[in-house]
Design an enzyme around this catalytic site. Sequence first.
Site, mmCIF file in Angstrom:
data_model
loop_
_atom_site.group_PDB
_atom_site.id
_atom_site.type_symbol
_atom_site.label_atom_id
_atom_site.label_comp_id
_atom_site.label_asym_id
_atom_site.label_seq_id
_atom_site.Cartn_x
_atom_site.Cartn_y
_atom_site.Cartn_z
ATOM 1 C CG MET A 51 70.352 -19.096 82.410
ATOM 2 S SD MET A 51 69.601 -17.503 82.866
ATOM 3 C CE MET A 51 71.048 -16.406 82.780
ATOM 4 C CG MET A 52 70.598 -24.827 77.638
ATOM 5 S SD MET A 52 72.220 -25.124 76.891
ATOM 6 C CE MET A 52 71.761 -25.533 75.205
ATOM 7 C CD GLN A 103 75.748 -26.392 83.191
ATOM 8 O OE1 GLN A 103 74.940 -26.177 82.294
ATOM 9 N NE2 GLN A 103 75.423 -26.327 84.491
ATOM 10 C CB CYS A 133 69.367 -29.524 82.377
ATOM 11 S SG CYS A 133 68.307 -29.075 80.988
ATOM 12 C CE LYS A 172 72.880 -23.782 88.063
ATOM 13 N NZ LYS A 172 71.497 -24.287 87.905
ATOM 14 C CG HIS A 204 67.825 -24.612 90.611
ATOM 15 N ND1 HIS A 204 67.602 -24.433 89.262
ATOM 16 C CD2 HIS A 204 66.764 -24.041 91.226
ATOM 17 C CE1 HIS A 204 66.459 -23.788 89.081
ATOM 18 N NE2 HIS A 204 65.932 -23.548 90.262
ATOM 19 C CG ASN A 244 70.635 -21.254 90.375
ATOM 20 O OD1 ASN A 244 70.231 -22.217 89.727
ATOM 21 N ND2 ASN A 244 70.475 -20.014 89.949
ATOM 22 N N GLY A 246 65.462 -18.592 91.900
ATOM 23 C CA GLY A 246 64.515 -17.589 92.349
ATOM 24 C C GLY A 246 65.118 -16.369 93.001
#
Length: 366
Positions: A51-52, A103, A133, A172, A204, A244, A246
């Site tokens: 997570m950035m 990543q 992303c 991912k 995701h 991934n 929610g």
Amino acid sequence: MHAALPQIQRLPCKLLILLRIPGRRLRGPSSMTLPPPAAYADSLRLSVAPMMDWTDRHCRVFHRLLAPSARLYTEMVHANAVIHGDRQRLIGFDAVEHPLALQLGGSDPALLAQAAQIAQAWGYDEINLNCGCPSDRVQAGRFGACLMREPALVADCVAAMCAATALPVTVKCRLGVDDDDDYAVFAGFIDQVVGAGAAMVVVHARNAWLKGLSPKENREVPPLRYDWAYRLKQERPALPVVLNGGIASVEASLAHLQHTDGVMLGRAAYHDPYVLHQLEAALSGRPERARADLLQAYQPYVQAQLDQGLALKHMTRHILGLFHGQPGGRVFRQVLSEGAHRPGAGWELVEQALQRTEDQARRIAA
């Protein structure tokens, strides 16, 4: 560069490391013979998403205390930054963070291969390619979710990284982009990257909308379709599939684990980190530790960073949610938010926040 890859892109990664890509220098065989340690293999069931601006090294050390067996991921780092940037600042990490994946962002096979070699030299356990992303900045650089429209290029990137390192190379991704609604297209993307050597996929389970939504909205608005990830695993039982998107509770995680090999927590692990600890305990059989005990376990690391001149705020911003939903939790967050940025702030502020939290909880319970 791409033309040199098709004849090898469908070989498994363990074979690809024996081959040369024209123009690439591979590391010696002594660095490519050891399999991943057992701790890495065991960490498949539970991981924390990259997570950035959130999962920096200080956050990851805290998450390691919460979940000793989980696989941790860095923030996304572009291959160019790994090659040309300040590596200690960008990809440095504490040894306690293992098992740890780097990543990478990018779409140039040669640059990604070079970055993967560097990651191996730095001691990472896995290389993960970001194909999920959705931000405008990422699209402009031709990496992230927009790569799902270019499966052949992603396969070239995976093959190049596999040829350059003995580390597992993983991907991912999302289910698709914009209004894509074809499971066969999604599955075809997965098959191409796995055929190129990808050892595992993190799905995701929602689309990335490349126009009209912010990155934050892209994590919330597109509908979740867990059934696609379930089906992928059912149809490809040998492929490790991590889910991934929610996932915010222990109960939901355990339900997903009936259909996939692992779950990856994202925002829930950051905003309500005790959920991460509870899930680790449920999976490992180890007893849960009190929030205060976990906080005290973080003190030696924080103090070491303070002694090196780092401001307290860089560590405490990652622990604000530790008492989320608990009596006194708002006080804990308030004390740290208001005081950690002040010059000279030290661990005593954390102790003060904990004391006021416990006092507030006692008053509420009385």
